[in-house]
Design an enzyme around this catalytic site. Structure first.
Site, short mmCIF file in Angstrom:
data_model
loop_
_atom_site.label_atom_id
_atom_site.label_comp_id
_atom_site.label_asym_id
_atom_site.label_seq_id
_atom_site.Cartn_x
_atom_site.Cartn_y
_atom_site.Cartn_z
N GLU A 114 129.00 -89.16 -12.83
CA GLU A 114 128.63 -88.08 -13.64
C GLU A 114 127.21 -87.73 -12.75
O GLU A 114 126.67 -88.51 -12.17
CB GLU A 114 127.90 -88.35 -14.97
N LYS A 116 123.42 -86.89 -12.35
CA LYS A 116 122.23 -87.33 -13.13
C LYS A 116 121.44 -86.26 -13.24
O LYS A 116 120.44 -85.92 -12.56
CB LYS A 116 121.48 -88.65 -12.19
N ASP A 118 118.25 -84.12 -14.11
CA ASP A 118 116.57 -84.38 -14.31
C ASP A 118 116.16 -83.72 -15.14
O ASP A 118 115.36 -82.75 -15.38
CB ASP A 118 115.93 -84.15 -12.66
N TYR A 223 126.26 -86.44 -22.71
CA TYR A 223 126.81 -87.40 -21.78
C TYR A 223 127.63 -88.77 -22.56
O TYR A 223 128.35 -89.58 -21.78
CB TYR A 223 125.96 -87.91 -20.65
N LYS A 311 120.13 -93.34 -7.39
CA LYS A 311 119.18 -92.46 -7.17
C LYS A 311 119.11 -91.87 -5.57
O LYS A 311 119.00 -92.39 -4.71
CB LYS A 311 117.77 -92.95 -7.18
N CYS A 405 79.51 -77.71 -9.81
CA CYS A 405 80.38 -76.74 -9.16
C CYS A 405 80.17 -76.72 -7.29
O CYS A 405 78.86 -76.66 -6.96
CB CYS A 405 80.28 -75.29 -9.42
N CYS A 408 78.61 -73.17 -6.53
CA CYS A 408 77.25 -72.28 -7.05
C CYS A 408 76.36 -73.59 -7.46
O CYS A 408 75.19 -73.24 -7.95
CB CYS A 408 77.61 -71.52 -7.94
N CYS A 423 84.01 -74.54 -13.88
CA CYS A 423 82.65 -74.06 -13.72
C CYS A 423 82.62 -72.67 -14.65
O CYS A 423 83.70 -71.78 -14.38
CB CYS A 423 82.54 -73.39 -12.24
N CYS A 428 79.25 -67.29 -10.02
CA CYS A 428 79.57 -68.44 -8.91
C CYS A 428 80.38 -67.73 -7.98
O CYS A 428 81.43 -66.75 -8.16
CB CYS A 428 80.62 -69.44 -9.66
#
Length: 668
Positions: A114, A116, A118, A223, A311, A405, A408, A423, A428
């Site tokens: 089957e 797999k 994800d 499944y 896999k 930041c 700035c 920020c 900025c």
């Protein structure tokens, strides 16, 4: 109609709608038209309204509607949801095959292969044929109760073909197209993007508000059954066929293999073809077909001895983390990016990789100078997988996210409920530059000749410091810039001048107000028609618009309350930038005699005689309101070719559906 007659008819409608839903979502083989399905659904809704006691939890009308949950309850699985041991090459599979043959004293074993998927493993329970429970895998023994969210998956029947009790196992996933749509929508409002479809699926199923889960078109493949439910079957093939007959969706690509060589051929085929699927797979599951052999082989503490997951090898490469670059986005979010020693990965040279946020850096234990494994997440986005700690020399240096930041030097904050540092200084420079780049972009004011590089050059040479400054640029100043000729200057100025005539929604979107995407901006501009009216609108006023939710409404009101925004709008007005909506006006119901006046429309699919935008404008001229999402407030769905999830939702809610031919007949 008498109650007894109504009850009989409701039961008949349930059976018909369940079967048509199975044919549409599971078999992809509908035998009635959408209009006929819609008629049956409307009849059921009418009967349930007239006889509320006939409305049951498994009714086709009850897909979505549960109230948000305060938290997820824990639920114990009837039998443990075990994980699978992994194989990473053909030798691992041969060893698996030989081990089983030796244990059973057999020369041949039949397997079922089957894809797999994800996604997210789920357990689903039916009592007397009625859907009663959906749960996450959790630790295998105890998961989270996500019953209402699983219920929003259209391919899941709420009632089985037979009134039996059982528990099945499946994989909930997000189709690739839906993943792209969600990320595009999140990008429009400045939200962080999902890294891959699996994360998006998991995030969708773990929404405490089922209505939010329903907005994402999740799907599901079953499944198998749990141990007790599979009693009476002798092979996995039989179980698959029984599951299908009950109306549950099984992935059609499973295959019986009579040898490990046949298993390997199946694996090789899907390694090449996986990109052509509409969903992500990350391997192949191989299971012994015969249940008697499974019973003999048994289980280890963590996994069955009769199954293994091959896999697919993610293409990975080893590089060196040379630096971590920080970028300040237009909403102030600080995003770290790994700067890598260049390495070839999946046919391209990779120099940068996403790190998402500070927590990722900490979890992976990254140090500057580390040897790291890099892969492309979903074969698209470069990602740092892990550190190779054995390669450390002691010269590596720890990285610390700044407290201020990088652009700035304002102190960074982490807003409640957010992972990212942000920020919040409106002055900025990085945010200003990103904001101007957004303002001139194609989706906003569409200043074709002002790309990112030109904007940065104008800013760094102090010719602009805000979006309003673009409209006060002079030819002499532009000609003084390096590599800027008369023709380029003329094109830039013409592009800026042309943008003054844009309709209001482009300006509204270009301002970069948090949570306001292009579609939301269009609905708001169309509703209020002038910028002044939007500025004066309250949250309550804004919430009357279909596309506007509490977050967007609050963000808009807060934005326009700022003194600097009022000053910005004044400068734009002085530069003669248009502040009115130029699209088709919303005709008030009192001004239109057409039957569509006052009705709420959603348009989906492809129309032959006109674009969807043209259809929307025509409807608005007749006094109708066109929105983007189907809800209980929707009166009509105009469905063209290849109509998708909106059509399904409309059918479930009993919304009237018009095809293009019927629509044209009504408006002519």
């Amino acid at each position: 109609m008498q109650f007894a007659d109504a009850k009989e008819r409701v039961e008949s409608l349930h059976q018909q709608l369940f079967e048509h839903n199975r044919r549409y979502h599971v078999l992809d083989d509908p035998i009635i038209t959408d209009a006929e399905y819609d008629q049956l659904m409307r009849e059921l809704i009418q009967l349930e309204t007239e006889f509320p006691e006939l409305q049951t939890a498994d009714s086709p009308t009850q897909r979505v509607g549960a109230a948000p949950l305060p938290f997820f309850e824990k639920v114990e699985h009837t039998s443990q949801m075990l994980s699978l041991s992994n194989a990473f090459n053909k030798e691992d599979l041969i060893e698996f095959d030989q081990r089983i043959k030796k244990a059973m004293g057999l020369d041949q074993i039949t397997y079922v292969c089957e894809l797999k998927i994800d996604g997210l493993a789920v357990s689903i329970r039916f009592e007397d044929g009625v859907y009663t429970l959906g749960a996450t895998r959790g630790d295998g023994q105890v998961g989270e109760n996500i019953t209402q969210n699983v219920k929003t998956i259209r391919s899941l029947p709420l009632k089985l073909a037979d009134p039996i009790s059982l528990e099945v196992r499946g994989e909930a996933y997000l189709p690739k197209k839906e993943f792209e749509r969600i990320n595009q929508k999140r990008a429009e409002v400045g939200e962080s993007l999902f890294a891959n479809p699996r994360n998006a699926a998991a995030g969708s199923l773990r929404q405490l508000d089922p209505k939010l889960a329903a907005e994402r078109a999740l799907d599901l493949f079953i499944y198998g059954m749990d141990g007790e439910s599979s009693d009476g079957f002798t092979t996995h093939q039989e179980t698959f066929r029984a599951i299908s007959k009950l109306g549950l969706k099984v992935n059609a690509e499973w295959k019986v293999a009579n040898s490990i060589d046949e298993v390997w051929s199946y694996i090789e085929h899907w390694q090449l073809e996986r990109s052509n699927l509409g969903y992500e797979i990350d391997g192949i599951v191989v299971k012994v077909d015969d249940y008697a052999i499974r019973a003999e082989l048994g289980f280890t503490a963590k996994s069955p001895r009769w199954a293994i997951a091959y896999k697919f090898p993610a293409e990975e490469a080893i590089s060196i983390l040379e630096d971590i670059e920080l970028r300040v986005g237009r909403t102030g979010v600080i995003t770290p990016t790994a700067i890598l020693k260049p390495v070839v990965l999946a046919g391209t040279t990779v120099k940068r990789a996403s790190l998402h946020n500070e927590d990722i850096i900490r979890e992976k234990g990254l140090l500057l100078g580390d040897h790291v494994v890099v892969k492309k997440a979903g074969d698209i986005i470069p990602e740092v997988v892990k550190v190779i700690t054995t390669e450390r020399t002691g010269e590596e240096v720890a990285f610390h996210m700044p407290t201020h930041c990088p652009e700035c030097q304002s102190e960074l904050v982490r807003l409640e409920g957010e992972v990212a540092l942000r920020c919040i200084n409106p002055a900025c420079a990085a945010q200003i530059k990103e904001g101007i780049i957004h303002f001139v972009s194609r989706g906003a004011m569409n200043m074709e000749r002002l790309g990112e590089k030109v904007v940065i050059q104008l800013y760094e040479y102090k010719l602009i410091s805000s979006i309003a400054d673009l409209y006060y640029l002079k030819e002499e100043a532009l000609l003084s810039l390096p590599r800027m000729g008369a023709k380029s200057v003329g094109n830039i100025l013409n592009s800026i001048e042309k943008s003054k005539n844009n309709s209001l929604e482009r300006l509204l979107f270009g301002l970069g107000i948090r949570f306001v995407g292009s579609k939301g901006a269009k609905m708001i501009a169309q509703h209020f028609e002038t910028m002044d009216a939007i500025v004066q609108a309250t949250e309550e006023d804004l919430l009357t618009i279909e596309e506007v939710g509490p977050k967007m409404a609050g963000s808009i009101v807060t934005y326009f309350e700022k003194p600097e925004v009022k000053a910005l709008l004044d400068r734009l007005k002085q530069a003669n930038v248009n502040m009115t909506y130029k699209g088709s006006k919303i005709v008030r119901v009192s001004e239109s005699e057409h039957s569509f006046a006052g009705k709420v429309f959603v348009i989906t699919g492809t129309l032959e005689s006109m674009t969807r935008q043209e259809a929307a404008e025509k409807l608005e001229q007749l006094g109708a309101q066109v929105t983007n999402s189907v809800s209980k407030k929707t009166d009509f769905l105009l469905a063209g070719e290849k109509a998708g999830s909106k059509l399904t939702k409309a059918q479930t809610l009993g919304v009237s559906i018009l095809d293009e031919e019927a629509f044209l007949a009504e408006i002519q």
